[in-house]
Write a protein that holds these residues in place. Structure first.
Motif, PDB file in Angstrom:
ATOM      1  N   GLY A 401       0.806  -1.216   0.000  1.00 37.80           N
ATOM      2  CA  GLY A 401       0.000   0.000   0.000  1.00 37.80           C
ATOM      3  C   GLY A 401       0.836   1.261   0.000  1.00 37.80           C
ATOM      4  O   GLY A 401       0.625   2.157  -0.831  1.00 37.80           O
ATOM      5  N   THR A 402       1.802   1.345   0.897  1.00 36.85           N
ATOM      6  CA  THR A 402       2.639   2.555   0.955  1.00 36.85           C
ATOM      7  C   THR A 402       3.535   2.670  -0.273  1.00 36.85           C
ATOM      8  O   THR A 402       3.907   3.785  -0.665  1.00 36.85           O
ATOM      9  CB  THR A 402       3.494   2.578   2.234  1.00 36.85           C
ATOM     10  N   ALA A 403       3.879   1.538  -0.903  1.00 32.10           N
ATOM     11  CA  ALA A 403       4.724   1.579  -2.105  1.00 32.10           C
ATOM     12  C   ALA A 403       4.068   2.379  -3.226  1.00 32.10           C
ATOM     13  O   ALA A 403       4.768   2.952  -4.081  1.00 32.10           O
ATOM     14  CB  ALA A 403       5.033   0.165  -2.590  1.00 32.10           C
ATOM     15  N   GLY A 430      -3.787   2.406  -8.294  1.00 31.28           N
ATOM     16  CA  GLY A 430      -2.903   1.476  -7.609  1.00 31.28           C
ATOM     17  C   GLY A 430      -3.541   0.877  -6.362  1.00 31.28           C
ATOM     18  O   GLY A 430      -3.491  -0.340  -6.140  1.00 31.28           O
ATOM     19  N   ILE A 431      -4.171   1.716  -5.553  1.00 30.21           N
ATOM     20  CA  ILE A 431      -4.784   1.230  -4.317  1.00 30.21           C
ATOM     21  C   ILE A 431      -5.987   0.339  -4.605  1.00 30.21           C
ATOM     22  O   ILE A 431      -6.157  -0.726  -3.982  1.00 30.21           O
ATOM     23  CB  ILE A 431      -5.198   2.429  -3.423  1.00 30.21           C
ATOM     24  N   ILE A 432      -6.827   0.732  -5.556  1.00 27.33           N
ATOM     25  CA  ILE A 432      -7.997  -0.085  -5.906  1.00 27.33           C
ATOM     26  C   ILE A 432      -7.560  -1.437  -6.464  1.00 27.33           C
ATOM     27  O   ILE A 432      -8.119  -2.485  -6.121  1.00 27.33           O
ATOM     28  CB  ILE A 432      -8.890   0.659  -6.925  1.00 27.33           C
ATOM     29  N   THR A 433      -6.533  -1.424  -7.306  1.00 28.56           N
ATOM     30  CA  THR A 433      -6.005  -2.674  -7.867  1.00 28.56           C
ATOM     31  C   THR A 433      -5.469  -3.584  -6.771  1.00 28.56           C
ATOM     32  O   THR A 433      -5.734  -4.793  -6.758  1.00 28.56           O
ATOM     33  CB  THR A 433      -4.882  -2.370  -8.887  1.00 28.56           C
ATOM     34  N   LEU A 434      -4.722  -3.017  -5.846  1.00 24.79           N
ATOM     35  CA  LEU A 434      -4.166  -3.778  -4.730  1.00 24.79           C
ATOM     36  C   LEU A 434      -5.268  -4.433  -3.907  1.00 24.79           C
ATOM     37  O   LEU A 434      -5.208  -5.640  -3.611  1.00 24.79           O
ATOM     38  CB  LEU A 434      -3.336  -2.851  -3.843  1.00 24.79           C
ATOM     39  N   ILE A 435      -6.274  -3.670  -3.542  1.00 29.40           N
ATOM     40  CA  ILE A 435      -7.364  -4.188  -2.713  1.00 29.40           C
ATOM     41  C   ILE A 435      -8.141  -5.289  -3.439  1.00 29.40           C
ATOM     42  O   ILE A 435      -8.443  -6.345  -2.864  1.00 29.40           O
ATOM     43  CB  ILE A 435      -8.310  -3.036  -2.307  1.00 29.40           C
ATOM     44  N   GLY A 449       0.872  -6.171  -4.813  1.00 32.81           N
ATOM     45  CA  GLY A 449       1.559  -4.889  -4.709  1.00 32.81           C
ATOM     46  C   GLY A 449       2.308  -4.517  -5.975  1.00 32.81           C
ATOM     47  O   GLY A 449       2.289  -3.359  -6.407  1.00 32.81           O
ATOM     48  N   THR A 450       2.975  -5.498  -6.581  1.00 35.12           N
ATOM     49  CA  THR A 450       3.750  -5.227  -7.789  1.00 35.12           C
ATOM     50  C   THR A 450       2.843  -4.898  -8.970  1.00 35.12           C
ATOM     51  O   THR A 450       3.101  -3.943  -9.722  1.00 35.12           O
ATOM     52  CB  THR A 450       4.639  -6.433  -8.130  1.00 35.12           C
ATOM     53  N   ASN A 456      -0.446   1.693 -11.386  1.00 35.09           N
ATOM     54  CA  ASN A 456      -0.291   3.067 -10.899  1.00 35.09           C
ATOM     55  C   ASN A 456       0.622   3.863 -11.828  1.00 35.09           C
ATOM     56  O   ASN A 456       0.278   4.970 -12.290  1.00 35.09           O
ATOM     57  CB  ASN A 456       0.272   3.006  -9.476  1.00 35.09           C
ATOM     58  N   ALA A 457       1.786   3.296 -12.120  1.00 41.36           N
ATOM     59  CA  ALA A 457       2.768   3.982 -12.975  1.00 41.36           C
ATOM     60  C   ALA A 457       2.229   4.183 -14.387  1.00 41.36           C
ATOM     61  O   ALA A 457       2.422   5.255 -14.996  1.00 41.36           O
ATOM     62  CB  ALA A 457       4.065   3.176 -13.018  1.00 41.36           C
ATOM     63  N   LEU A 458       1.543   3.167 -14.919  1.00 40.12           N
ATOM     64  CA  LEU A 458       0.993   3.260 -16.271  1.00 40.12           C
ATOM     65  C   LEU A 458      -0.007   4.412 -16.377  1.00 40.12           C
ATOM     66  O   LEU A 458       0.060   5.231 -17.316  1.00 40.12           O
ATOM     67  CB  LEU A 458       0.330   1.942 -16.657  1.00 40.12           C
TER      68      LEU A 458
END
Length: 490
Positions: A401-403, A430-435, A449-450, A456-458
């Motif tokens: 998450g913090t990443a 990024g956060i929605i994808t992680l969850i 996370g990865t 997120n970067a994209l």
């Protein structure tokens, strides 16, 4: 005096030492908010190294690492690589965070994003991420430490009471001296953690018949190979790579690391810290030895976070085990104190001062900060009692998450085309994808996370490139890049 009484005295002594150091810190502290939160930006290299090391080497790194070596063989060897990456990030990212913090009087991570991106929605998202993903990380620290004390005392001190004692000790010394007290305590705790890692590894190796016998035994064990991370399915390779990415990137973006970067006195510290952090990675030799020696001693145990403590209880002398347990508990305390102090800083500056009482005096703000330490301690203690959690999985999830904050951080430091809409959209994605990946698809935390980081970067770079340049953000980035190039190294 019987063994249990002696063990209890050892534990009480271990708990009392940070209080003595806190009193020394209080005597040297200044009655200001800046001193309470970031040591008046005057932290030297010695304190900076130990407080960063102690925060970095959490229960996740100490107990979790040995258990992972037991369960997965060489997979956790990636820790040596991610420590080197963490050191590199301190030099390239941490140094620039320090510079901008000193230039603009930042206190919290959100201050950085608010200043550069000038977006309230983004600032709110950043603050929420820091709060939500830090609380579980504190919880797993005390779960590990509390269970250790219960084991060491044969149940004379229940784990709930042990956790309560740790919280009381931590609240007292943080209330007394803020970050200065935390850093002073971290010197003692960090030294104890390092030598505990090494001592546990060599002690269990001795009990298992020496190095040759340990590795001969684990080589013959068909369930784990000590020589290769390839298991025929590429699972270990992907885990190795994703843990290498998520762990250091998430750690460098945690609130305590931002605050420690702000607190450092001069740039030269950032030239020394990477070297010291990399050298300190030698502590994982102890984890590797402990995990493999435990496998040689008893390969039939069900993998869990308490494997090494259980092996120590079975094969170690009670007094030696109690001392080693204090070292494991030190990892819990040294990380939890930093996290709770950081949460207090975030609440006081980013929520209370900005949204509740904008005209609050410094004296009152200091009182609010101390009360929030108490409040967050109560909350995390309650979470610990209700939901103990699994150390490795919870740790990797919180760091994942913090990443996600790394993408807008890199953009805000290095890339002139960065825009506030891109930062907000990328971080949210990024956060929605992680969850979704973790809770609905049940993938490994480091995989989640990865993948989330790449998503997120994209989004961040696609929107930044395809949209109109954000003149306000660009002006800030260019201005700070120029100021950084013209800085004087002190």
């Amino acid at each position: 005096m019987n063994d249990i009484n002696i063990i209890t005295c050892i534990i009480l002594l271990f708990s009392f030492i940070p209080l003595i150091l806190a009193e020394l810190a209080r005597a040297n502290s200044l009655p200001s908010v800046e001193d309470f939160f970031i040591c008046s930006r005057d932290m030297g290299t010695f304190l900076a190294f130990f407080t960063i090391y102690s925060t970095w080497y959490s229960t996740f790194a100490v107990m979790g690492s040995s258990a992972y070596f037991y369960a997965e063989g060489p997979l956790y060897m990636t820790s040596f690589a991610w420590n080197a990456l963490f050191a590199v990030l301190i030099f390239f990212i941490g140094k620039r965070i320090w510079f901008l913090g000193k230039l603009n009087d930042y206190i919290t991570p959100t201050d950085f994003f608010t200043d550069i991106y000038q977006s309230k929605p983004l600032s709110v998202i950043v603050t929420a991420i820091l709060l939500v993903f830090t609380l579980p990380y504190i919880q797993i620290q005390f779960v590990g430490g509390a269970y250790l004390i219960e084991l060491a005392t044969d149940g004379s001190i229940p784990w709930e009471m042990a956790g309560f004692i740790f919280y009381i000790v931590m609240i007292v010394y943080m209330w007394a001296g803020g970050l200065r007290a935390v850093a002073m305590a971290d010197v003692f705790l960090g030294i104890l953690v390092f030598f505990t890692l090494i001592a546990t590894g060599f002690f269990l190796t001795y009990k298992a018949g020496g190095l040759i016998n340990v590795f001969t035994t684990t080589t013959d064990d068909s369930t784990v190979s000590p020589h290769s991370i390839y298991d025929g399915s590429y699972r270990n390779i992907f885990l190795w790579l994703t843990m290498f990415i998520v762990t250091p990137l998430g750690a460098i973006m945690t609130p305590p690391m931002w605050i420690r970067h702000y607190a450092i006195r001069g740039e030269k510290t950032f030239h020394i810290l990477p070297f010291l952090i990399t050298i300190a990675t030698a502590g994982y030799i102890g984890s590797m030895l402990a995990g493999n020696a435990s496998r040689a001693l008893d390969p039939t145990l069900t993998p869990n976070d308490m494997i090494i403590p259980c092996i120590l209880m079975e094969y170690g002398d009670k007094l030696i085990t109690a001392i080693l347990f204090c070292g494991f508990a030190a990892a819990s305390l040294s990380t939890a104190n930093s996290q709770i102090h950081a949460l207090s800083t975030i609440y006081t500056i980013d929520i209370h001062k900005k949204w509740i009482n904008k005209s609050i005096s410094n004296a009152r703000l200091s009182f609010v900060a101390k009360c929030s330490i108490l409040a967050f301690s109560i909350i995390t203690y309650a979470i610990m009692i209700m939901q103990p959690g699994i150390i490795i999985d919870t740790g990797l999830l919180t760091l994942s998450g913090t990443a996600q904050l790394l993408i807008p951080t890199i953009g805000g430091i290095f890339w002139k085309r960065s825009t506030r809409s891109a930062a907000t959209a990328g971080l949210s994605t990024g956060i929605i994808t992680l969850i979704c990946l973790y809770f609905f698809f049940r993938l490994e935390p480091s995989y989640c996370g990865t993948i989330a980081l790449f998503a997120n970067a994209l989004i961040f770079f696609t929107i930044s490139i395809s949209s109109e340049p954000d003149s306000k953000v660009r002006t800030k980035i260019v201005e700070y890049q120029l100021a950084y190039r013209k800085r004087n190294c002190k």
